[in-house]
Every structure is written in C-alpha cells, then in structure tokens.
Write a protein that holds these residues in place. Structure first.
Motif, PDB file in Angstrom:
ATOM      1  N   GLU A 171     -16.523 -11.390  -2.570  1.00 21.83           N
ATOM      2  CA  GLU A 171     -17.088 -10.089  -2.956  1.00 21.83           C
ATOM      3  C   GLU A 171     -16.841  -9.048  -1.883  1.00 21.83           C
ATOM      4  OE1 GLU A 171     -21.037 -11.229  -5.333  1.00 21.83           O
ATOM      5  OE2 GLU A 171     -20.777  -9.109  -4.815  1.00 21.83           O
ATOM      6  N   ARG A 172     -17.029  -9.464  -0.632  1.00 20.80           N
ATOM      7  CA  ARG A 172     -16.825  -8.522   0.487  1.00 20.80           C
ATOM      8  C   ARG A 172     -15.381  -8.019   0.485  1.00 20.80           C
ATOM      9  NH1 ARG A 172     -14.640  -9.913   4.774  1.00 20.80           N
ATOM     10  NH2 ARG A 172     -15.252 -12.101   4.683  1.00 20.80           N
ATOM     11  N   ARG A 173     -14.455  -8.946   0.252  1.00 17.37           N
ATOM     12  CA  ARG A 173     -13.035  -8.533   0.252  1.00 17.37           C
ATOM     13  C   ARG A 173     -12.768  -7.493  -0.830  1.00 17.37           C
ATOM     14  NH1 ARG A 173     -11.849 -13.970   1.123  1.00 17.37           N
ATOM     15  NH2 ARG A 173     -11.698 -14.078   3.371  1.00 17.37           N
ATOM     16  N   LEU A 174     -13.349  -7.697  -1.999  1.00 17.81           N
ATOM     17  CA  LEU A 174     -13.154  -6.729  -3.095  1.00 17.81           C
ATOM     18  C   LEU A 174     -13.733  -5.366  -2.698  1.00 17.81           C
ATOM     19  CD1 LEU A 174     -13.857  -8.692  -6.370  1.00 17.81           C
ATOM     20  CD2 LEU A 174     -12.028  -7.058  -6.066  1.00 17.81           C
ATOM     21  N   ARG A 175     -14.952  -5.384  -2.114  1.00 15.42           N
ATOM     22  CA  ARG A 175     -15.570  -4.107  -1.727  1.00 15.42           C
ATOM     23  C   ARG A 175     -14.718  -3.414  -0.683  1.00 15.42           C
ATOM     24  NH1 ARG A 175     -20.420  -7.137  -1.597  1.00 15.42           N
ATOM     25  NH2 ARG A 175     -20.292  -7.141   0.671  1.00 15.42           N
ATOM     26  N   GLU A 176     -14.208  -4.190   0.284  1.00 11.24           N
ATOM     27  CA  GLU A 176     -13.395  -3.573   1.347  1.00 11.24           C
ATOM     28  C   GLU A 176     -12.096  -2.998   0.803  1.00 11.24           C
ATOM     29  OE1 GLU A 176     -14.933  -6.354   5.019  1.00 11.24           O
ATOM     30  OE2 GLU A 176     -12.850  -6.533   4.345  1.00 11.24           O
ATOM     31  N   GLN A 177     -11.492  -3.737  -0.123  1.00 13.11           N
ATOM     32  CA  GLN A 177     -10.207  -3.266  -0.670  1.00 13.11           C
ATOM     33  C   GLN A 177     -10.365  -1.874  -1.282  1.00 13.11           C
ATOM     34  OE1 GLN A 177      -7.043  -4.656  -0.807  1.00 13.11           O
ATOM     35  NE2 GLN A 177      -6.237  -2.999  -2.087  1.00 13.11           N
ATOM     36  N   TYR A 178     -11.486  -1.658  -1.969  1.00 12.36           N
ATOM     37  CA  TYR A 178     -11.642  -0.377  -2.666  1.00 12.36           C
ATOM     38  C   TYR A 178     -12.612   0.565  -1.966  1.00 12.36           C
ATOM     39  CZ  TYR A 178      -9.013  -2.897  -6.079  1.00 12.36           C
ATOM     40  OH  TYR A 178      -8.014  -3.612  -6.682  1.00 12.36           O
ATOM     41  N   ALA A 226     -11.480 -15.825  -7.861  1.00 14.07           N
ATOM     42  CA  ALA A 226     -10.026 -15.666  -7.981  1.00 14.07           C
ATOM     43  C   ALA A 226      -9.579 -14.378  -7.295  1.00 14.07           C
ATOM     44  CB  ALA A 226      -9.626 -15.646  -9.459  1.00 14.07           C
ATOM     45  N   ALA A 227     -10.331 -13.290  -7.526  1.00 14.67           N
ATOM     46  CA  ALA A 227      -9.965 -12.010  -6.919  1.00 14.67           C
ATOM     47  C   ALA A 227     -10.008 -12.116  -5.402  1.00 14.67           C
ATOM     48  CB  ALA A 227     -10.914 -10.911  -7.400  1.00 14.67           C
ATOM     49  N   GLY A 228     -11.042 -12.823  -4.888  1.00 14.24           N
ATOM     50  CA  GLY A 228     -11.170 -12.975  -3.441  1.00 14.24           C
ATOM     51  C   GLY A 228      -9.981 -13.745  -2.872  1.00 14.24           C
ATOM     52  N   TYR A 270      -4.968 -13.633   0.231  1.00 13.38           N
ATOM     53  CA  TYR A 270      -3.542 -13.974   0.369  1.00 13.38           C
ATOM     54  C   TYR A 270      -2.685 -12.715   0.541  1.00 13.38           C
ATOM     55  CZ  TYR A 270       0.764 -16.571  -0.251  1.00 13.38           C
ATOM     56  OH  TYR A 270       1.996 -17.133  -0.052  1.00 13.38           O
ATOM     57  N   VAL A 271      -3.047 -11.682  -0.208  1.00 10.58           N
ATOM     58  CA  VAL A 271      -2.283 -10.430  -0.080  1.00 10.58           C
ATOM     59  C   VAL A 271      -2.440  -9.887   1.342  1.00 10.58           C
ATOM     60  CG1 VAL A 271      -2.174  -8.025  -0.825  1.00 10.58           C
ATOM     61  CG2 VAL A 271      -2.352  -9.833  -2.519  1.00 10.58           C
ATOM     62  N   LEU A 327      -3.622  -1.509  -4.481  1.00 10.15           N
ATOM     63  CA  LEU A 327      -3.793  -2.165  -5.782  1.00 10.15           C
ATOM     64  C   LEU A 327      -4.657  -1.298  -6.685  1.00 10.15           C
ATOM     65  CD1 LEU A 327      -4.553  -5.781  -4.529  1.00 10.15           C
ATOM     66  CD2 LEU A 327      -2.395  -4.904  -5.427  1.00 10.15           C
ATOM     67  N   CYS A 328      -4.328  -1.280  -7.967  1.00 12.03           N
ATOM     68  CA  CYS A 328      -5.171  -0.561  -8.923  1.00 12.03           C
ATOM     69  C   CYS A 328      -6.537  -1.257  -8.976  1.00 12.03           C
ATOM     70  CB  CYS A 328      -4.571  -0.626 -10.330  1.00 12.03           C
ATOM     71  SG  CYS A 328      -2.926   0.031 -10.410  1.00 12.03           S
ATOM     72  N   VAL A 329      -7.521  -0.544  -9.439  1.00  9.67           N
ATOM     73  CA  VAL A 329      -8.839  -1.147  -9.659  1.00  9.67           C
ATOM     74  C   VAL A 329      -8.650  -2.262 -10.695  1.00  9.67           C
ATOM     75  CG1 VAL A 329     -11.087  -0.694 -10.693  1.00  9.67           C
ATOM     76  CG2 VAL A 329     -10.057   0.964  -9.130  1.00  9.67           C
ATOM     77  N   PRO A 330      -9.235  -3.453 -10.453  1.00  9.67           N
ATOM     78  CA  PRO A 330      -8.950  -4.553 -11.390  1.00  9.67           C
ATOM     79  C   PRO A 330      -9.452  -4.261 -12.809  1.00  9.67           C
ATOM     80  CG  PRO A 330     -10.659  -5.171  -9.817  1.00  9.67           C
ATOM     81  CD  PRO A 330     -10.129  -3.853  -9.372  1.00  9.67           C
ATOM     82  N   THR A 331      -8.603  -4.580 -13.774  1.00  9.76           N
ATOM     83  CA  THR A 331      -9.044  -4.459 -15.161  1.00  9.76           C
ATOM     84  C   THR A 331      -9.501  -5.845 -15.601  1.00  9.76           C
ATOM     85  OG1 THR A 331      -6.805  -4.939 -15.861  1.00  9.76           O
ATOM     86  CG2 THR A 331      -7.435  -2.625 -15.798  1.00  9.76           C
ATOM     87  N   ARG A 332     -10.476  -5.885 -16.485  1.00 13.53           N
ATOM     88  CA  ARG A 332     -10.979  -7.203 -16.910  1.00 13.53           C
ATOM     89  C   ARG A 332     -10.642  -7.413 -18.375  1.00 13.53           C
ATOM     90  NH1 ARG A 332     -15.669  -9.798 -19.034  1.00 13.53           N
ATOM     91  NH2 ARG A 332     -15.589 -11.916 -18.229  1.00 13.53           N
ATOM     92  N   GLU A 333     -10.027  -8.543 -18.644  1.00 14.56           N
ATOM     93  CA  GLU A 333      -9.719  -8.839 -20.033  1.00 14.56           C
ATOM     94  C   GLU A 333     -10.849  -9.684 -20.606  1.00 14.56           C
ATOM     95  OE1 GLU A 333      -5.598  -9.982 -21.100  1.00 14.56           O
ATOM     96  OE2 GLU A 333      -6.634 -11.695 -21.974  1.00 14.56           O
TER      97      GLU A 333
END
Ligand code: ATP
Length: 906
Positions: free
Chosen positions: A237-244, A262-264, A269-270, A281-287
């Motif tokens: 979660e922290r990685r996602l918050r930091e990315q954006y 999975a996102a983390g 890795y990126v 990276l674009c904001v993740p879209t959720r299917e």
C-alpha cells in the motif's frame, strides 16, 4: 534464465587469498557492483564502451558472437573481457534480452575530472542506473511496435481454507498502462494467457506452490520470484501511495487485498529495475470481475486468437482482422481481442462507433489517413517520463498531438456522433495547441537520434544557442586561417592543423620542417610527438583557439540540453492528458479498422443481448476464408442455431474427414468472440446471447513437453469444461474421445454430451466421428444432428462443405487417404478390410444400438443399471469375423479402429 555468478569474484575480492597484488581500484569497483547484481550480465561503462568481464564476458561473447579478449589479471589468472560500443548497445541488449538474459546497465555517474581531483588512484563513480529485463524495456528498437510489453505481477488472498483468489497487476512501462484485476484460482492460467506477459513477478510462496508449478514451467514469460517478506500488504500500500504521491488510495476506487499485493510487487520490481527515474505510470484501472469473456489458455491456443498454435502472428485471427494503421491501434486491437467484453452497453457502444464509420466513408478515410501519420505517442511519452527520450520522441509527441487536434476538429464537425466517438472527440480536442506550437518552433527539421549529439534545436529559436554555434563554426574558419599563416611563416605548404583525441588540435609538418622548428624557426611551437616522417607541435595560440571551439560547442550543447529539459518537463506535466489522447487515438484506429474490414469483406453488425440466442446466418471462418481467397477458392457460408428454440442447444456434427467440421466449430466461436470484442462479424446476420465463458477443445496432440499423453491432456481439458461451463457459456468440442481405444472414447464422448445437455445446459457444438452418438438426437430434447454434405463422384468424393441437418452416412476416410497419397496398394487393401469388417458387423447376431443403453441418470431415474453391453464382447464378435490368416492381431485391431471411424451410423 541465464545466471552469471559474481560469487567467485566477490569471494576472491573479499578474502584476498588468491590475490597476487589485489584487484586494481577499478576492478574492485566492478566486483562490488557485480556482487550486488548476481543475476544480471553487467554492462560496465568505460568511455564509449560497455565492458563485460569474467563469466559475463564469456556468456556475452558466445551469445553475441563478439570477440573475447582479456584485461589484466585477477587471482593470478587473465580476466576475460568483451565490450560493445555505447552507440550500438541497443542492438546487443535486444539480442541478450531475446535470449532470456537480464542486463544491469552501469553508467559513469561523475565527470572523470572530478574523480582525478579526489586523488590519483580514485576511480570514476559508477552506478547501476537500470536493469534491463524482458518486461521492463522501453526502447523502440527493443520493442515490437504492435504488441504490448507487459510485466505481470501476481498476488493472492485466501478466500476459503482451500482456495485463493489471485490479484493481477499488468504494467506496460513502455506506455505507462497499469491495470488491476482479480480472478479465482481456476481462472489464473486463462488470465495469464490473456495478458501474455514477457515477465511475471510473484512472491516466492506463490512460486513454490506445487499446485501452480505447471503454470511457471509452461509460460513463455521470464518468471521472477521475490521474497515474501518484501511483499507484505502494508509495504504494498505504501508503495502505491508513494508512486502517486497520495495520502490514501481511496480516490482510486476499492481494490482487493490480492490486487494491492500484486500492485505492490509490480511497483517494487519496477523501482528495482528503473533505478534512475520513477516510471511514469497511469493511475491503475480496475477491471471488475466478470466484465470480460472468460477464455482459458487452451481455448485461446485452439482458436488461435492472437497467435497460431506454432506461435506465429501470421495465420491468427488477430492477423486476419487487423486493419489498424498505427502501432498504438494495433496494440489496442490485440488487447481487445484478448479480452472480449460481457457488458452489453459497452459492446453496443463499440458497435455503434463501428457502424457510423462503416456508413460514413469520408470520415473513415479521413481518420485512417490522419492516424497513419500519427507516431507512437504512448511510447514516446513514457520514454520522456523516464528521462530516456531523444529529440525524435519530442517530435513524435508534437506530431501525435497535432494529429489529435486535427481529428478532434474533424469529428466535432460530424452531427449525431455515437457516444464513443463523441467521447473520443472531446479527449482529442483537449490536446495542448500551445505545446504543439512550442515543439514546432523549437525542434529542427532534421533530428539526431540522441540528445547528446546536439543540433536538434531549430536555428532562430534560442539566440544564445545560435551564438555559441556561430562561435564554434567561426573558430573553425580561424583554424583554417591560422594554418595558412603558419604555412606561410614556415614556408611549408604541407603544414596542416589536425585534431585527435589524444593531442586535441596540433600542427603537423614533415620531419625536416619539424627539425627547423625545433631549432628556432617557430619559437612558440611546442613539440609534442615525433612520427616516422612527421613532427607534431602545439602553440599557445592554437591552444587558446581550441578552448574557444570546445567551449562554444559545450555551451551550445548545454543550452540545447536545457531547452530539451524544459520541453520534457512541460510534456511530463501533461502526461496524464497526453496518455489519454494516445488511448483515444488508438481507440479510433481500432474502430476504423473494424469498419474498414466490415466494408472490405461484407461483414455484418451482430446483435448481442441477454438472451440464450445463438443464431448465425451464413457465417464464415475469417482465417480459412482469407486463406482460400488467396487461392481463388470460395468459402461456403453456413448457418448455425443453438438457441434451443425449436432447434437444439447442442449441435452434434458428424461428417466426412476434411468435410469442414472443425472449421465450422471454430468459425462460430470466433464470431462470438468478434461480436463481444465490439467488431462486426463474418456473417449475413448474427444474434448472440452474451457468452460468459468460451471453451474450445480438440482431441489433442501429444504434449511431450508437459510429459502428458494425448489422452490425459484431452481429459484434463474436458474436465475443466464440464466443471466450469455455465448455462451462458459456449462450448466447442472437436473429436473428444479420439485419443483412446474406440469404446472407451465413445463412452466418454457420449457421457460428456449427456452431461453438457443435462448439467451444463449450455450452447455447444460437438464434432465427432463416433456416428453412434447421432442416435442421442432422438433421446436428448435439445440435441440436434447436423452433417457436412459430400457428393460421391465415380470412385471419389467431393466435399461440399455445406452444413445440413442430419447424420453422416460415412466418414470417407479411405478417399481422404487416397487424396493424401497413401500407396494405392494400401488403400486397396484397406478397402477390402473395411468390407470384411462391415459385413461382420451386419451379420452380428445381436447388434447393440444406442437405444439399448440406459439414459443419463437425470433423464431416467431411478438409478442406472450396469451397461447392457460389454465392449469386449463387441470387439470379439468383430474380430471373429475377420479372416485370421489375412491379418495379424495388430492389423486386426487397427482395422477395427479404422472401421469404427468409418462406419456409417446405424
Ligand atoms: N465452409 C468451407 N468452405 C470452403 N472450404 C472449407 C470449408 N470448411 C472447410 N473447408 C476446407 O476443408 C479443409 C478441411 O476442413 P476441416 O479441417 O474443418 O475438416 P474436418 O471435417 O474437421 O476434417 P477431419 O475430420 O479430418 O479433422 C479446410 O482446411 C478448408 O480448406
């Protein structure tokens, strides 16, 4: 994946026991960096080359066919070395990545002069700025323009004691796309096949799960396990918050724990591979689950949606329908084809857009014309965000935005645009005209590949750059004037002022004149080198001039670089909008491609609704038809009705070999896929009740790589269908049961049909050579029989490829064998055997018929009695009828098997 170990190096460096004189400072630096990147080939930057040492050098020289040399000693032994020039590094990288290697690119991160100032033994600081891996490349030359380059990260959460749900994070660094989804464990293989990633990242726990081992063994992607400890939910979660740069993820929607895991993993890795810059990276879209048609891996392969069974694009459905004119569009088309929709409104919106472009020929032509000129905006944008862009990327963004503005205006001219086109027009109109103008004014007409080459800022855009350039070119004239003056003063007409990397500018004269200079002819000449027949000097005046020339060129380059950085920053500030414009251009290209195809091949708009319909009038197989067209042969269109209203929901197809059964089965599956992709379909009319899951199985070929037999594969795959197909699924079964003994196969095919009819109750097409099964048509209410028509012609047969109600009389296997070139003696002998077997069958005292056997349990309770017929009895009866002198037992068995395939129903 290739592994090149640095352990030996590090051990040697650490212990020093094997050292004679210890490693040089540079080698010590190399060893340290290599030890931190043991799984990668290390490209170690030295001037204009990337050098590889030790086992890396041996691996790379073998893989690339480049010369292996040596440089110095380590532990008393020669150090193997090879190198690639920086300018051509992309070529070498692409070959190494293609072979499955990972490469760590280590750059000099300080000026050599800086290092010298620290002390005579100091080495230039170097750092790994990037790991180049198959799923994280961004360079145009390393990428396939028409295919996404996906990194797929997988996380999971427990949904019950025995089951997991899997989160998938699909990232394409080359375009910034980032999509999240979750699938149940049973659909994981299909989801991986849909994404078709180049690289998969997952926790070591998932990697070690024995239930999934086959997935990792079978994928063509490189699989990279990461330590579970690094992938805890909080750090993901922290990685996602930091990315954006956000305090909470709430604004992005609700993600499951598996998706966040999975996102983390993907972001970790990126970050690990893109060390120099954060990937934009674009904001993740959720299917949402269930919004795409579920197609498992075997079905994708069987239907050859995006690749043929042998792995080629040519011959696939994608290849047959692709009329896109841009790389952006080609990638989106492949993505759509891999994930057809299930939402009726979304499907209808796509059909509306295509229909409009079918009708409006002028608009279609204008769109395609403009799109063909649009460069790959998405990939140029991503490189700019990563700081890897060249001047041509900026020009691509300029031209892409320019096309967007023109198309936005063209679409806005149209009245009553369907929703999708109106939405796309709005997005395109948002392109920043000012940015386009600035890029147009600032970039030269001819652009170099790399920014370090300079010369890309247009003359007249930046006065200081012009001034510095002028100074540089003027100085060259001054050099020429100085050369003329020195020539006159020395009386030497062959005196030249030259330049090389070692001396910089120098004066070169013949030996005799040089001697005179040394003796005082030219007092301010300073001797530098004596060659065999020439002498080289510098002078104070020449030195000053050199400073001026280099100073001017450096200044011009530095000024150009700052212009480049400003332009890049402006682009990056608008990355989200530009990314949206790139997607809109791609979507337009896809819609126009479907429309072009529909007009070119006379395809129709399908109706997709919530019913259980499946009514296709005059359907065709897009790939077979295209292949036949090339040879001037017409494709015979065929109807199909699986609606179960009046006609069957299961259609059992018997017919001659080569009659067209498989083609017919597949064409109907492909029509369903195309309809739900939002394309028009190869038919006169099509009404399809939305399909939730699609299954296609062919009595499989041996899968030796998996270590499974034909029959085992066939049964594993059939089991998946019977367990997973719902009422809304579409099932295609082609010759199920052919991979085992005749009666075993017949019984299995029979039981499968009953199960499909009673338990799954889904729309199905079932092709078989077991003609006995056609009798089920009278017992199963929603099963009807169809066959492929043939015309007998003297002693041959003509395949009419026409599907008609009814059952096949024969399979015409012998005729096909003759056409295929089986020696005539063998065909004649087979004919005689067949006659014998048929006679025996006819004369058998009690001939079993399907009607003699009990019904499927749910059709005929109470419980089933044991089967009335023992297969071996039938076998015995038939074998008794064969002349034992004429046949060996083995021949008899084979003849029997052939008979079963040949014998007409009843
Ligand atoms: N509708 C059609 N119109 C024209 N040609 C067709 C048609 N269907 C099939 N064919 C031709 O017949 C060939 C054989 O078709 P297909 O493989 O579908 O036959 P099959 O009945 O499944 O054969 P088998 O039982 O031997 O597997 C195809 O490759 C194609 O060239």
């Amino acid at each position: 994946m290739a592994r090149s170990s640095a352990r030996n190096l590090a051990d040697a460096a650490g212990s020093g026991t094997a050292e004679v004189a210890g490693p040089t400072p540079m080698m010590a630096q190399y060893i340290e960096i290599k030890a931190a990147n043991p799984d990668c080939l290390l490209f170690y930057r030295m001037g204009d080359f990337y050098e590889l040492f030790f086992s890396d050098a041996e691996t790379a020289s073998r893989a690339l066919g480049i010369v292996l040399t040596k440089r110095g000693k380590h532990g008393g032994a020669d150090i193997p070395m090879c190198g690639v020039p920086v300018e051509r590094a992309d070529d070498y990288l692409s070959r190494l990545i293609g072979l499955g290697h990972r490469v760590a690119v280590c750059e000099q991160t300080e000026d050599p002069a800086e290092a010298k100032r620290r002390g005579p033994k100091s080495v230039v600081r170097r750092e790994v700025v990037r790991l180049v891996t198959p799923g994280t490349i961004t360079e145009d030359r390393l990428l396939d323009p028409g295919s996404a380059n996906l990194l797929l990260a997988i996380g999971r959460r427990k949904v019950s004691d025995a089951a997991f749900a899997y989160g998938l994070a699909a990232i394409d660094i080359s375009t910034g796309r980032f999509a999240l989804s979750e699938v149940p464990g049973a659909d994981l293989a299909g989801a991986i096949a849909r994404h078709d990633p180049r690289e998969i990242v997952l926790s070591d726990a998932i990697h070690a799960d024995p239930a999934l081992a086959r997935l990792w063994a079978e994928t063509r992607a490189a699989v990279v396990p990461l330590a579970q400890a690094e992938l805890e939910p909080a750090s993901a979660e922290r990685r996602l918050r930091e990315q954006y740069g956000v305090a909470t993820l709430d604004g992005f929607g609700t993600f499951t724990r598996a998706e966040i895991a999975a996102a983390g993993a993907a972001l970790l890795y990126v970050a690990r591979t893109q060390l120099a810059a954060r990937a934009p990276l674009c904001v993740p879209t959720r299917e949402e689950a269930g919004t795409t048609l579920a197609i498992d891996a075997a079905t994708r392969a069987n239907l050859e949606l995006t690749r043929t069974l042998s792995g080629e694009r040519v011959g696939s459905l994608l290849d047959a329908i692709d009329r896109t004119v841009s790389a952006n569009g080609a990638r989106l088309l492949a993505e759509h084809l891999a994930g057809p929709l299930t939402e009726l409104a979304a499907i209808a919106r796509r059909h509306d857009a295509v229909a409009r472009l079918v009708e409006d020929r002028a608009l279609r032509a204008a769109l395609r014309d403009a799109l063909a000129r649009a460069p790959d905006l998405a990939r140029a944008l991503s490189r700019t965000g990563l700081g890897r862009a060249g001047p041509r990327d900026l020009a691509a963004i300029r031209d892409g935005l320019d096309v967007a503005l023109a198309l936005g205006a063209r679409l806005a001219d149209g009245t009553d645009l369907p929703d999708d086109l109106a939405r796309l027009a709005k997005i395109l109109a948002r392109a920043d005209r000012d940015l386009v103008e600035t890029l147009r004014a600032s970039l030269a007409d001819e652009l170099p590949l790399n920014r370090r080459d300079g010369g890309y800022v247009r003359v007249g855009y930046h006065p200081e750059i012009d001034e510095a350039r002028l100074l540089g070119s003027d100085s060259r004239k001054v050099v020429a004037a100085l050369q003329a003056r020195y020539a006159e003063e020395t009386g030497c007409r062959t005196l030249r002022i030259k330049h090389n990397g070692l001396l910089g500018y120098f004066i070169e004269v013949p030996q005799s004149v040089g001697e005179a200079c040394l003796k005082g002819l030219m007092r301010d000449f300073v001797h530098r080198q004596t060659m065999i027949d020439a002498m080289r000097f510098t002078s104070v005046e020449l030195g000053a001039l050199e400073q001026k020339i280099f100073g001017a060129a450096d200044r011009a380059l530095a000024l150009e670089a700052s212009v480049f950085d400003d332009l890049s920053a402006r682009i990056v500030a608008q990355a989200e909008a530009i990314g949206g414009i790139a997607e809109a251009l791609a979507a337009l290209d896809v819609a126009a491609s479907h429309a072009e195809l529909a007009v070119e091949l006379d395809w129709c708009r399908p109706q997709v609704d919530a019913s259980m319909s499946f009514v296709i009038a005059e359907g065709r197989h897009p790939v077979v038809e295209a292949a036949l067209r090339k040879s001037g042969t017409a494709f015979i269109a065929n109807d199909c009705d699986l609606s179960g209203e009046g006609r069957g929901r299961i259609r059992l197809i018997t017919g001659p070999n080569m009659g067209g059964k498989s083609t017919y089965l597949r064409q109907n599956a492909l029509i369903a896929v195309l309809a739900q992709v939002g394309a028009f379909v190869p038919a006169r009319e099509a009404r399809i009740g939305r399909v939730d899951r699609l299954f296609s199985r062919v009595g499989a070929a041996d899968d030796l790589a998996r270590g499974q037999s034909t029959f085992m594969v066939e049964m594993v795959e059939t089991a998946a269908i019977l367990n997973q197909a719902t009422r809304h699924s579409l099932v295609i079964l082609d010759e199920i049961g052919r991979g085992t003994a005749t009666y075993d196969g017949l019984s299995i095919a029979w039981a499968c049909l009953e199960h499909l009819h009673e338990a799954n109750a889904c729309r199905s097409l079932f092709a078989t050579h077991f003609h006995e099964l056609t009798a089920l048509g009278q017992r199963l209410a929603r099963l009807d029989n169809a066959t492929l028509k043939v015309a007998e012609h003297r002693d041959g047969v003509v395949f009419l490829h026409e599907v008609v109600p009814g059952v096949a009389e024969r399979s015409y296997g012998l005729q096909v064998a003759r056409i295929a070139g089986l020696p005539s003696a063998v065909v004649a002998r087979a004919g005689a055997i067949l006659k014998g077997l048929e006679k025996a069958e006819r004369e058998r005292p009690s001939r079993p018929r399907i009607d003699d056997l009990p019904l499927f349990a749910s059709l005929a309770p109470p419980p089933l009695p044991e089967p009335a017929i023992e297969a071996d009895d039938r076998l015995g009866l038939l074998l008794d009828a064969i002349d034992p002198d004429a046949l060996t037992p083995r021949e008899a068995m084979e003849a029997l098997y052939r008979l079963k395939r040949e014998r007409a129903a009843g």
